[in-house]
Every structure is written in C-alpha cells, then in structure tokens.
Design a protein around this motif. Sequence first.
Motif, mmCIF file in Angstrom:
data_model
loop_
_atom_site.group_PDB
_atom_site.id
_atom_site.type_symbol
_atom_site.label_atom_id
_atom_site.label_comp_id
_atom_site.label_asym_id
_atom_site.label_seq_id
_atom_site.Cartn_x
_atom_site.Cartn_y
_atom_site.Cartn_z
ATOM 1 N N SER A 19 9.219 -5.386 5.458
ATOM 2 C CA SER A 19 8.611 -4.079 5.256
ATOM 3 C C SER A 19 8.543 -3.772 3.771
ATOM 4 C CB SER A 19 9.416 -2.990 5.983
ATOM 5 O OG SER A 19 10.729 -2.926 5.462
ATOM 6 N N GLU A 20 7.557 -2.996 3.379
ATOM 7 C CA GLU A 20 7.347 -2.594 1.987
ATOM 8 C C GLU A 20 7.173 -3.796 1.070
ATOM 9 O OE1 GLU A 20 10.323 0.102 0.657
ATOM 10 O OE2 GLU A 20 9.783 1.675 2.072
ATOM 11 N N LYS A 26 -1.142 -2.933 3.179
ATOM 12 C CA LYS A 26 -1.745 -1.642 3.498
ATOM 13 C C LYS A 26 -3.147 -1.501 2.910
ATOM 14 C CE LYS A 26 1.892 -0.250 5.687
ATOM 15 N NZ LYS A 26 1.864 -0.105 7.164
ATOM 16 N N HIS A 192 -4.325 2.819 4.517
ATOM 17 C CA HIS A 192 -3.439 3.584 5.388
ATOM 18 C C HIS A 192 -2.737 4.672 4.587
ATOM 19 C CE1 HIS A 192 -3.860 0.522 8.573
ATOM 20 N NE2 HIS A 192 -3.823 -0.354 7.578
ATOM 21 N N GLY A 194 0.219 6.951 3.296
ATOM 22 C CA GLY A 194 1.635 6.650 3.117
ATOM 23 C C GLY A 194 2.011 6.578 1.654
ATOM 24 N N THR A 195 3.281 6.316 1.421
ATOM 25 C CA THR A 195 3.820 6.159 0.068
ATOM 26 C C THR A 195 4.351 4.739 -0.068
ATOM 27 O OG1 THR A 195 4.421 8.502 -0.094
ATOM 28 C CG2 THR A 195 5.515 6.981 -1.592
ATOM 29 N N TYR A 196 3.884 4.029 -1.090
ATOM 30 C CA TYR A 196 4.220 2.625 -1.266
ATOM 31 C C TYR A 196 4.846 2.396 -2.634
ATOM 32 C CZ TYR A 196 0.711 2.833 2.387
ATOM 33 O OH TYR A 196 0.013 3.183 3.508
ATOM 34 N N ASP A 216 0.946 7.016 -3.781
ATOM 35 C CA ASP A 216 0.729 7.943 -2.670
ATOM 36 C C ASP A 216 -0.722 7.834 -2.217
ATOM 37 O OD1 ASP A 216 3.328 8.952 -2.672
ATOM 38 O OD2 ASP A 216 2.861 10.409 -4.231
#
Length: 291
Positions: A19-20, A26, A192, A194-196, A216
């Motif tokens: 994840s991340e 994304k 998507h 979200g915050t990455y 963001d």
Amino acid sequence: MRYGLLAVTLLSVALGGCSEGVLDPKGPIAAAERLIMFNSLGIMLAIVIPTILATLAVGFWFRASNSRAAYLPDFAYSGRLELLVWSIPAMTVLLVGGVAWVGAHDLDPRKPISSSVTPVTVQVVSLDWKWLFIYPEQGIASVNNLVVPVGTPISFELTSSSVMNSFHAPQLGSQIYTMSGMVTRLHLQADHLGTYPGQSAMFSGDGFSDMRFTVDAVTDNQFAQWVRQARETGPALDMQTYAALAMPSKAVAPFTYRTVAADLFSRIVNAGMGTQESFLPICSTSQRAER
C-alpha cells in the motif's frame, strides 16, 4: 491447517508494504509502470522457475542410488544442449528489452498524457529541505503540499535551487531529477480521490529524511475552493520571501502563498545558470561557499 495459517500470515506480512507504493497505483502512469514491472517479472520467472526445477530434477535423477542414470565421464559437448542453454536466456533478454524499450517511449516523462481535459501546470522547485509548488495559472504557491484535481493531467516543470534532487510520488509514478539551472518536465495524473505520499528520492543533506510532501487529489470544486482560500491567506511570494524560504530548514509544515511573482520560476532557473540579470539574493557567492 497450521501450515496454511502460517502461509497466509507470511503472505500478509509480505504484502503489507504494497500500500502507498508502486504496487498500489492511483494514476495511469503508475499503473503502466506497474504493468511493465509485472511483465518483466513474468518473463524472467519463465526462465528462473524451469531452471530451478531442472536443477532439482538433475540432482534427483543422477543421485548415487539411481542405477538407471547413465554415467558419461567422457561427455564434453552437445550442440542441441548448447542451443537450448543459450536460446532461452537470449529470448528472455530480447523480451525484457522489448518491454523496456516500448515502455520507455510510451512513458517518456516529457510526453503529455492524452486527455480531453486541459492540463494544470505546476512548477516545482526543490529546496533545502522542502518542496515549493508554484501554480502559475492560478497565481499561488504551496510548500510541501501538492493539490491537484482528480482526472486532470498535471504538467510539471521542475528545477532545483541548489543541489541535485529527485521528485517522486510513488502512487502517481515516474521519479525524475531536479537540477539547478535546468528544467525537467514530467506529466502525471491522479485518477482516484485521496492523499498520497511524495518524497525526495535522492540524498541531499541533513534534512533529507524530512523532505517529504503530500499529494491531495481532490474534485474540481474542491480544487477551486482551495485556490480561493490560498488567495485569501498567507504571505506573497516575491524575491525577498523566496530568499528566506530558500534558506535550509527541516520538517517544514505545509503552507501556501497568496500571490507569486510572475517571473519567479524563470529567475530561479536563470540564477542556477549564473546569469547576472537574474541573480537572486539567496544565491550570493558567499552563501554558496558556506554551503
């Protein structure tokens, strides 16, 4: 049952870091890069797995207790065996090279993303030890916080105020270097909300470990609202405030500038080139010598 539970546990631990990161894309660029990695892995496993199995099979067949195995002490050469041994690796290299060659052209950082949506331009400056994001079309800037509208291509222009650095948002793709006096270009897109996480992917001194930023990905309305809020708060980013910002500092909390000097980015680039007319106070000879 116990071994099955152990296998599931080990698999969960192994995949916990997916994840991340690059395995959780994304955006279209990151997704394409992951596909290239999986394709390359599959091609290489096509030779690695048979080689491992063949090694085990040879060891098992030619064991001392197997009387059916032929003993050939004078064996020296087999053309068919040589053809097999070299053709498979050669084919693997050609296939992996082909995947890399096609991907390198399709994902050229300078190549714009095909989209009917007008791109948003963001000018990026790597500082010691923070990131400055300038939105020339909106007339604002932010530090350590990149806000982008989801589904919109982002056209980056990147440079460095001092040492060479590396811009990387793993879930959006394409790490790229920033260099003083030069402009590199990159195109990314977030698909998507979200915050990455974003980071400096190259060691650049004492504050390197805290040289991070957040991306963001918001809706168009939220992006417009953020722009309006940024225009109403924070200081103005001119030559004097930039000189103060460019001083080395660590773990800087994100904030915004309500206005930006129209030619600031070009002057930062020209200052790195040493052009006298674009000399900034922060780039004085004495300060460079101290650093």
